[in-house]
Design a protein around this motif. Structure first.
Motif, PDB file in Angstrom:
ATOM      1  N   GLU A   1       0.829  -1.202   0.000  1.00 55.27           N
ATOM      2  CA  GLU A   1       0.000   0.000   0.000  1.00 55.27           C
ATOM      3  C   GLU A   1       0.871   1.263   0.000  1.00 55.27           C
ATOM      4  O   GLU A   1       0.590   2.236  -0.685  1.00 55.27           O
ATOM      5  CB  GLU A   1      -0.886  -0.002   1.247  1.00 55.27           C
ATOM      6  CG  GLU A   1      -2.053   0.943   1.179  1.00 55.27           C
ATOM      7  CD  GLU A   1      -3.321   0.244   0.748  1.00 55.27           C
ATOM      8  OE1 GLU A   1      -4.360   0.889   0.714  1.00 55.27           O
ATOM      9  OE2 GLU A   1      -3.262  -0.954   0.430  1.00 55.27           O
ATOM     10  N   GLU A   2       1.944   1.225   0.768  1.00 60.97           N
ATOM     11  CA  GLU A   2       2.846   2.369   0.855  1.00 60.97           C
ATOM     12  C   GLU A   2       3.633   2.541  -0.445  1.00 60.97           C
ATOM     13  O   GLU A   2       3.745   3.641  -0.986  1.00 60.97           O
ATOM     14  CB  GLU A   2       3.816   2.169   2.026  1.00 60.97           C
ATOM     15  CG  GLU A   2       4.879   3.234   2.154  1.00 60.97           C
ATOM     16  CD  GLU A   2       4.351   4.539   2.698  1.00 60.97           C
ATOM     17  OE1 GLU A   2       4.996   5.576   2.478  1.00 60.97           O
ATOM     18  OE2 GLU A   2       3.280   4.524   3.322  1.00 60.97           O
ATOM     19  N   PHE A   3       4.183   1.450  -0.980  1.00 61.35           N
ATOM     20  CA  PHE A   3       5.031   1.534  -2.168  1.00 61.35           C
ATOM     21  C   PHE A   3       4.218   1.870  -3.407  1.00 61.35           C
ATOM     22  O   PHE A   3       4.641   2.686  -4.238  1.00 61.35           O
ATOM     23  CB  PHE A   3       5.767   0.206  -2.375  1.00 61.35           C
ATOM     24  CG  PHE A   3       6.800   0.256  -3.463  1.00 61.35           C
ATOM     25  CD1 PHE A   3       8.072   0.754  -3.221  1.00 61.35           C
ATOM     26  CD2 PHE A   3       6.501  -0.188  -4.744  1.00 61.35           C
ATOM     27  CE1 PHE A   3       9.023   0.807  -4.233  1.00 61.35           C
ATOM     28  CE2 PHE A   3       7.448  -0.145  -5.763  1.00 61.35           C
ATOM     29  CZ  PHE A   3       8.713   0.352  -5.502  1.00 61.35           C
ATOM     30  N   TYR A   4       3.033   1.246  -3.566  1.00 60.14           N
ATOM     31  CA  TYR A   4       2.231   1.438  -4.771  1.00 60.14           C
ATOM     32  C   TYR A   4       1.451   2.746  -4.767  1.00 60.14           C
ATOM     33  O   TYR A   4       1.283   3.378  -5.810  1.00 60.14           O
ATOM     34  CB  TYR A   4       1.234   0.292  -4.933  1.00 60.14           C
ATOM     35  CG  TYR A   4       1.843  -1.062  -5.222  1.00 60.14           C
ATOM     36  CD1 TYR A   4       3.168  -1.190  -5.630  1.00 60.14           C
ATOM     37  CD2 TYR A   4       1.085  -2.218  -5.090  1.00 60.14           C
ATOM     38  CE1 TYR A   4       3.712  -2.426  -5.885  1.00 60.14           C
ATOM     39  CE2 TYR A   4       1.632  -3.467  -5.347  1.00 60.14           C
ATOM     40  CZ  TYR A   4       2.947  -3.569  -5.742  1.00 60.14           C
ATOM     41  OH  TYR A   4       3.480  -4.811  -6.000  1.00 60.14           O
ATOM     42  N   THR A   5       0.914   3.140  -3.594  1.00 54.17           N
ATOM     43  CA  THR A   5      -0.030   4.262  -3.548  1.00 54.17           C
ATOM     44  C   THR A   5       0.355   5.352  -2.565  1.00 54.17           C
ATOM     45  O   THR A   5      -0.400   6.313  -2.391  1.00 54.17           O
ATOM     46  CB  THR A   5      -1.438   3.761  -3.179  1.00 54.17           C
ATOM     47  OG1 THR A   5      -1.429   3.276  -1.823  1.00 54.17           O
ATOM     48  CG2 THR A   5      -1.889   2.653  -4.109  1.00 54.17           C
ATOM     49  N   GLY A   6       1.502   5.232  -1.888  1.00 51.82           N
ATOM     50  CA  GLY A   6       1.879   6.224  -0.894  1.00 51.82           C
ATOM     51  C   GLY A   6       0.988   6.217   0.324  1.00 51.82           C
ATOM     52  O   GLY A   6       0.869   7.233   1.018  1.00 51.82           O
ATOM     53  N   GLY A   7       0.354   5.061   0.604  1.00 49.23           N
ATOM     54  CA  GLY A   7      -0.541   4.947   1.753  1.00 49.23           C
ATOM     55  C   GLY A   7      -1.895   5.589   1.540  1.00 49.23           C
ATOM     56  O   GLY A   7      -2.683   5.698   2.482  1.00 49.23           O
ATOM     57  N   ARG A   8      -2.198   6.032   0.317  1.00 54.20           N
ATOM     58  CA  ARG A   8      -3.465   6.700  -0.020  1.00 54.20           C
ATOM     59  C   ARG A   8      -3.719   7.909   0.892  1.00 54.20           C
ATOM     60  O   ARG A   8      -4.852   8.155   1.321  1.00 54.20           O
ATOM     61  CB  ARG A   8      -4.658   5.724   0.085  1.00 54.20           C
ATOM     62  CG  ARG A   8      -4.478   4.431  -0.690  1.00 54.20           C
ATOM     63  CD  ARG A   8      -5.730   3.573  -0.628  1.00 54.20           C
ATOM     64  NE  ARG A   8      -5.481   2.202  -1.023  1.00 54.20           N
ATOM     65  CZ  ARG A   8      -5.475   1.741  -2.275  1.00 54.20           C
ATOM     66  NH1 ARG A   8      -5.704   2.562  -3.262  1.00 54.20           N
ATOM     67  NH2 ARG A   8      -5.236   0.475  -2.523  1.00 54.20           N
ATOM     68  N   LEU A   9      -2.679   8.666   1.187  1.00 55.38           N
ATOM     69  CA  LEU A   9      -2.778   9.736   2.167  1.00 55.38           C
ATOM     70  C   LEU A   9      -2.722  11.131   1.550  1.00 55.38           C
ATOM     71  O   LEU A   9      -2.752  12.123   2.284  1.00 55.38           O
ATOM     72  CB  LEU A   9      -1.647   9.601   3.204  1.00 55.38           C
ATOM     73  CG  LEU A   9      -1.646   8.315   4.035  1.00 55.38           C
ATOM     74  CD1 LEU A   9      -0.421   8.261   4.938  1.00 55.38           C
ATOM     75  CD2 LEU A   9      -2.926   8.208   4.853  1.00 55.38           C
ATOM     76  N   PHE A  10      -2.637  11.230   0.240  1.00 57.88           N
ATOM     77  CA  PHE A  10      -2.496  12.544  -0.387  1.00 57.88           C
ATOM     78  C   PHE A  10      -3.853  13.234  -0.499  1.00 57.88           C
ATOM     79  O   PHE A  10      -4.874  12.601  -0.762  1.00 57.88           O
ATOM     80  CB  PHE A  10      -1.850  12.428  -1.760  1.00 57.88           C
ATOM     81  CG  PHE A  10      -0.419  11.977  -1.707  1.00 57.88           C
ATOM     82  CD1 PHE A  10       0.574  12.871  -1.376  1.00 57.88           C
ATOM     83  CD2 PHE A  10      -0.076  10.660  -1.954  1.00 57.88           C
ATOM     84  CE1 PHE A  10       1.898  12.466  -1.310  1.00 57.88           C
ATOM     85  CE2 PHE A  10       1.239  10.240  -1.888  1.00 57.88           C
ATOM     86  CZ  PHE A  10       2.223  11.141  -1.560  1.00 57.88           C
ATOM     87  N   SER A  11      -3.844  14.536  -0.322  1.00 60.11           N
ATOM     88  CA  SER A  11      -5.070  15.322  -0.453  1.00 60.11           C
ATOM     89  C   SER A  11      -5.377  15.554  -1.931  1.00 60.11           C
ATOM     90  O   SER A  11      -4.497  15.387  -2.790  1.00 60.11           O
ATOM     91  CB  SER A  11      -4.899  16.663   0.256  1.00 60.11           C
ATOM     92  OG  SER A  11      -3.956  17.473  -0.440  1.00 60.11           O
ATOM     93  N   PRO A  12      -6.621  15.948  -2.248  1.00 59.64           N
ATOM     94  CA  PRO A  12      -6.938  16.235  -3.650  1.00 59.64           C
ATOM     95  C   PRO A  12      -6.040  17.308  -4.265  1.00 59.64           C
ATOM     96  O   PRO A  12      -5.653  17.197  -5.432  1.00 59.64           O
ATOM     97  CB  PRO A  12      -8.399  16.694  -3.580  1.00 59.64           C
ATOM     98  CG  PRO A  12      -8.947  16.016  -2.378  1.00 59.64           C
ATOM     99  CD  PRO A  12      -7.816  15.974  -1.392  1.00 59.64           C
TER     100      PRO A  12
END
Length: 561
Positions: free
Chosen positions: A36-47
């Protein structure tokens, strides 16, 4: 290039590389090491952050330098490129962004394989994604070799070769150590630099003409050598029927291909919700639209202040129009202002190349690990979400985004995938460096067009069929991918881009059979046709329950990761 130009450019290059390497190092020390961290950055980015990252991923050196150069050379016809690249985002906003975020997890193949037999679908979609990424990547690498070497004052083969190797090595470091989080922040920094640089040059151009756009256009037409025809359609694409069909083909590829680019689709998984994905695209459209409006001013400004003849004399493709414009706006050759602006443009172009190749490398390495490698480790019939239980489907979502009965297997599998993804990043980087070195003397414009054409021909049909066609089957998915991928590649090999003309890759031979330079007009309909034909001839019963679940998930986000 003078010593002042080169020193300033090297200092700015060094500052950007040092800053991005610092970001990568910091991220590598604070990441958890999960997929999740490597592929998507933890899905933590704002719009907002993701919108800037999408813009940074999309606005390549071809946009900054290439489109402005085409406008400087061809006026109105060159401006149509800006329109095509921008209109494509309406397709992404209305048909792709939110639905892909809800239905997938990491890649395009996640969306398609949700209700299909996974192994053949993942292999097909993964192959197409890697093909698009590598074609796009090689174009960027070759552009890096010629452009950066030119800006640094060396046009020899050795200088270009070392530039390609250096850019390739940096992108491998960014991706293998920092993953999506480092890549995203590099793209954000690059987007800010690119927007600021383009805005500064745009303001200087408008100030030179006292804000009178009509005066700017008139001056551009006068110095173009074509008179008022420079401001009218037809200068580049107004010839015979082949030229006009070529424009239609290129337009289709640009407008439809963006929605299937793997490195763009992967950005929708870096935000926590589908609503955030949609808002990211809105931010990206605003940034990209503003940028392409500025490229129009820069292109006509280069024609008016530098002159079309001088731009073509410097570079036949017009790629040096913006650097020459910066030199003129700063006071001309030999002046401190000219040297500063020229060096800034060089640094922005270099930052653009690094950020784009990092995003593409990450997308291709994830496809290799998550789709191609993982398909060999997974039973053919296994489903990623909503598995059947007692003839019924369930979402069964856990708090961490996984599903009942999958946690242990999924954790073990994803641990191995991350290691494979890092290895794949090195492999993809090595392939890109090798192909970039081999192709550095060739015209690479067709590679970008081919990447968009393959994306529109292979990725977009299977994506739309999977989301909207209830009766779509595994055979239809596989045929749709290969039915668009294979014709697109073959038609380019048989086109005047490769042989049969003085500007071809191999001008000494002639095996041209296809008259158009871009295959999109033929290969895109073939991709849709192959998907339909494969479905209607398939003996496999359509998975209507799977489609119903996909539809609910796509529209509501229920069960989304």
């Amino acid at each position: 290039m003078t010593g002042d130009h080169q020193t300033l450019a090297l200092l700015l290059f060094g500052a950007f590389v040092a800053g991005t390497l610092a970001i990568t190092t910091w991220v590598s020390r604070h990441r958890r090491g999960s997929a999740e961290e490597f592929y998507t950055g933890g899905r933590l980015f704002s719009p907002l952050e993701n919108g800037f990252a999408i813009a940074g991923d999309y606005m390549s050196a071809a946009s900054f330098l290439g489109i402005s150069g085409l406008i400087a050379l061809y006026g109105y016809d060159g401006m149509l490129y800006s329109v095509g690249f921008l209109v494509a985002w309406l397709v992404v906003l209305f048909l792709v962004a939110e639905l892909v975020r809800n239905c997938g997890r990491f890649t395009l193949a996640d969306v398609v394989a949700a209700r299909m037999r996974e192994r053949p679908v993942r292999i097909a979609a993964g192959t197409s994604s890697v093909a698009v990424s590598v074609l796009y990547l090689v174009a960027q690498m070759v552009g890096a070799g010629s452009l950066v070497a030119l800006l640094l004052g060396g046009t020899g083969e050795t200088t270009r070769s070392w530039t390609v190797i250096g850019v390739g090595a940096l992108m491998v470091v960014y991706v293998s150590l920092g993953g999506m989080r480092a890549t995203t922040w590099i793209q954000i920094v690059k987007a800010v630099m690119l927007m600021a640089g383009a805005a500064a040059l745009t303001v200087l151009v408008l100030l030179r003409f006292h804000g009178d756009v009509d005066h700017l256009l008139t001056a551009a037409a006068e110095r173009s050598g074509h008179g008022m025809d420079f401001l009218a359609p037809g200068l580049k694409y107004g010839g015979d029927w082949t030229a006009r069909l070529d424009f239609v083909s290129l337009g289709l590829a640009l407008v439809l291909g963006t929605a299937g680019l793997p490195h763009i689709l992967s950005r929708f998984y870096t935000v926590p919700t589908a609503r955030a994905a949609r808002r990211s695209v809105v931010w990206a459209i605003g940034l990209i639209g503003s940028f392409y409006l500025m490229t129009i001013v820069l292109g006509f400004g280069a024609a008016a202040l530098v002159g079309t003849r001088e731009v073509r004399a410097s570079n036949a493709a017009g790629n040096t129009a913006v650097p020459l414009l910066a030199l003129d706006l700063g006071g001309g050759a030999g002046t401190t202002g000219g040297a500063v602006l020229f060096a800034v443009v060089a640094a922005v172009a270099f930052a653009t190349i690094l950020a784009v190749v990092a995003g593409i490398t990450l997308a291709s390495s994830v496809s290799v690990a998550h789709d191609l490698y993982a398909s060999l480790k997974r039973p053919d019939g296994r489903r990623r979400f909503g598995e059947r239980q007692g003839g019924k489907r369930r979402f069964g979502k856990r708090g961490d985004g996984s599903y009942r009965g999958e946690e242990r297997r999924d954790g073990e599998r994803r641990f191995g995938e991350v290691a494979v993804a890092r290895i794949a990043a090195v492999g993809v980087g090595a392939v890109a460096i090798a192909l970039g070195l081999l192709a550095q003397d060739l015209n690479v414009a067709f590679l970008v067009g081919l990447a968009f054409a393959v994306s529109a021909s292979a990725n977009l049909p299977v994506l739309l069929y999977s989301l909207f066609w209830r009766n779509f089957t595994t055979r239809g998915a596989v045929w749709s991918v290969y039915g668009g991928l294979v014709p697109a590649v073959l038609l380019v090999l048989l086109s005047p881009v490769v042989s049969g003309s003085p500007e071809a890759l191999f001008p000494g031979v002639d095996f041209q059979l296809f008259p158009l330079q871009n295959p999109g007009l033929v290969s895109i309909p073939l991709g849709f046709l192959a998907g339909w034909l494969g479905t209607v001839t398939s003996q496999e019963a359509p998975d209507e329950a799977g489609h119903a679940e996909t539809e609910v998930r796509a529209l509501t986000g229920a069960g989304a990761a």
